[in-house]
Design a protein around this motif. Structure first.
Motif, PDB file in Angstrom:
ATOM      1  N   UNK A  65      25.186 -40.333  28.092  1.00 36.63           N
ATOM      2  CA  UNK A  65      26.573 -40.777  28.173  1.00 36.63           C
ATOM      3  C   UNK A  65      27.141 -40.648  29.586  1.00 36.63           C
ATOM      4  N   UNK A  66      26.378 -40.077  30.497  1.00 33.56           N
ATOM      5  CA  UNK A  66      26.837 -39.898  31.865  1.00 33.56           C
ATOM      6  C   UNK A  66      26.946 -41.247  32.571  1.00 33.56           C
ATOM      7  N   UNK A  67      27.876 -41.381  33.540  1.00 35.32           N
ATOM      8  CA  UNK A  67      27.968 -42.632  34.296  1.00 35.32           C
ATOM      9  C   UNK A  67      26.705 -42.841  35.135  1.00 35.32           C
ATOM     10  N   UNK A  68      26.351 -44.125  35.329  1.00 37.43           N
ATOM     11  CA  UNK A  68      25.165 -44.444  36.117  1.00 37.43           C
ATOM     12  C   UNK A  68      25.571 -45.257  37.341  1.00 37.43           C
ATOM     13  N   UNK A  69      24.629 -45.440  38.236  1.00 35.11           N
ATOM     14  CA  UNK A  69      24.882 -46.223  39.454  1.00 35.11           C
ATOM     15  C   UNK A  69      25.110 -47.692  39.131  1.00 35.11           C
ATOM     16  N   UNK A  70      24.709 -48.141  37.963  1.00 31.65           N
ATOM     17  CA  UNK A  70      24.829 -49.556  37.596  1.00 31.65           C
ATOM     18  C   UNK A  70      26.079 -49.874  36.790  1.00 31.65           C
ATOM     19  N   UNK A  71      26.973 -48.919  36.596  1.00 32.45           N
ATOM     20  CA  UNK A  71      28.139 -49.163  35.754  1.00 32.45           C
ATOM     21  C   UNK A  71      28.968 -50.355  36.221  1.00 32.45           C
ATOM     22  N   UNK A  72      29.161 -50.545  37.506  1.00 32.45           N
ATOM     23  CA  UNK A  72      29.954 -51.657  38.006  1.00 32.45           C
ATOM     24  C   UNK A  72      29.162 -52.938  38.188  1.00 32.45           C
ATOM     25  N   UNK A  73      27.873 -52.901  37.911  1.00 34.29           N
ATOM     26  CA  UNK A  73      27.007 -54.046  38.181  1.00 34.29           C
ATOM     27  C   UNK A  73      26.447 -54.693  36.922  1.00 34.29           C
ATOM     28  N   UNK A  74      26.950 -54.341  35.765  1.00 31.59           N
ATOM     29  CA  UNK A  74      26.385 -54.850  34.515  1.00 31.59           C
ATOM     30  C   UNK A  74      26.436 -56.374  34.439  1.00 31.59           C
TER      31      UNK A  74
ATOM     32  N   UNK B 120      17.140 -46.453  38.274  1.00 35.02           N
ATOM     33  CA  UNK B 120      18.378 -46.671  37.533  1.00 35.02           C
ATOM     34  C   UNK B 120      18.399 -48.076  36.935  1.00 35.02           C
ATOM     35  N   UNK B 121      17.862 -49.053  37.667  1.00 32.67           N
ATOM     36  CA  UNK B 121      17.781 -50.429  37.157  1.00 32.67           C
ATOM     37  C   UNK B 121      16.801 -50.476  35.984  1.00 32.67           C
ATOM     38  N   UNK B 122      15.670 -49.793  36.113  1.00 30.54           N
ATOM     39  CA  UNK B 122      14.683 -49.750  35.029  1.00 30.54           C
ATOM     40  C   UNK B 122      15.316 -49.140  33.776  1.00 30.54           C
ATOM     41  N   UNK B 123      16.002 -48.015  33.933  1.00 30.95           N
ATOM     42  CA  UNK B 123      16.633 -47.349  32.781  1.00 30.95           C
ATOM     43  C   UNK B 123      17.695 -48.241  32.141  1.00 30.95           C
ATOM     44  N   UNK B 124      18.478 -48.938  32.984  1.00 31.81           N
ATOM     45  CA  UNK B 124      19.520 -49.834  32.469  1.00 31.81           C
ATOM     46  C   UNK B 124      18.907 -50.946  31.608  1.00 31.81           C
ATOM     47  N   UNK B 125      17.847 -51.573  32.121  1.00 26.70           N
ATOM     48  CA  UNK B 125      17.213 -52.671  31.391  1.00 26.70           C
ATOM     49  C   UNK B 125      16.541 -52.176  30.108  1.00 26.70           C
TER      50      UNK B 125
END
Length: 147
Positions: free
Chosen positions: A53-62, A105-110
């Motif tokens: 649930x923590x914020x990630x580096x990709x939050x603004x880039x979804x 971070x991109x890998x985890x997001x995807x």
């Protein structure tokens, strides 16, 4: 080795019967601390520890990531075709959108969004040392029998 939920449940049952956590950790090929952590978490009744649930580096880039996937005709979006390379998505984010986060971070997001990628079939041919070979596989259909 990653501890599955079933492995933790089995370890819990065995520890309740008197098997030491150290011995169980050795059998499961994990550290004693990792097993104790998972057992403690299981006793507390928490399925998750909140890290996801923590914020990630990709939050603004979804939206940007999704637009890149559309432009690259990413197979993850439609369920057909091949998925776009994560490295390519990451490089476009860095080059064109000033992304400063990590590749992982991109890998985890995807993975969070689309799940783990399917395994692709791969056949590896081993040759003796000093021998090289190249083989292009193909299929030939030969009719057998008469009309």
């Amino acid at each position: 080795m990653k501890l599955s939920k079933q492995a933790v449940m089995v370890a819990k049952g065995m520890s309740e019967r008197g098997t030491s956590v150290r011995r169980l950790a050795g059998q499961l090929e994990v550290t004693e601390g990792a097993l104790r952590y998972r057992l403690k978490k299981l006793e507390a009744g928490r399925a998750r520890d909140g890290r996801s649930d923590q914020p990630t580096a990709l939050d603004g880039y979804t939206a940007v990531v999704e637009a890149i996937q559309v432009a690259l005709e990413d197979g993850r979006l439609t369920g057909e075709g091949r998925p776009a390379q994560v490295r390519q998505i990451y490089e476009i984010l860095v080059r064109d959108h000033g992304y400063e986060g990590s590749y992982q971070a991109v890998v985890r997001h995807l993975r969070r969004k689309h799940g783990k990628p399917r395994l692709r079939a791969l056949r590896r041919e081993e040759t003796p040392p000093g021998v090289q070979a190249q083989h292009d596989g193909f299929e030939v259909r030969v009719p057998l029998g008469g009309p």
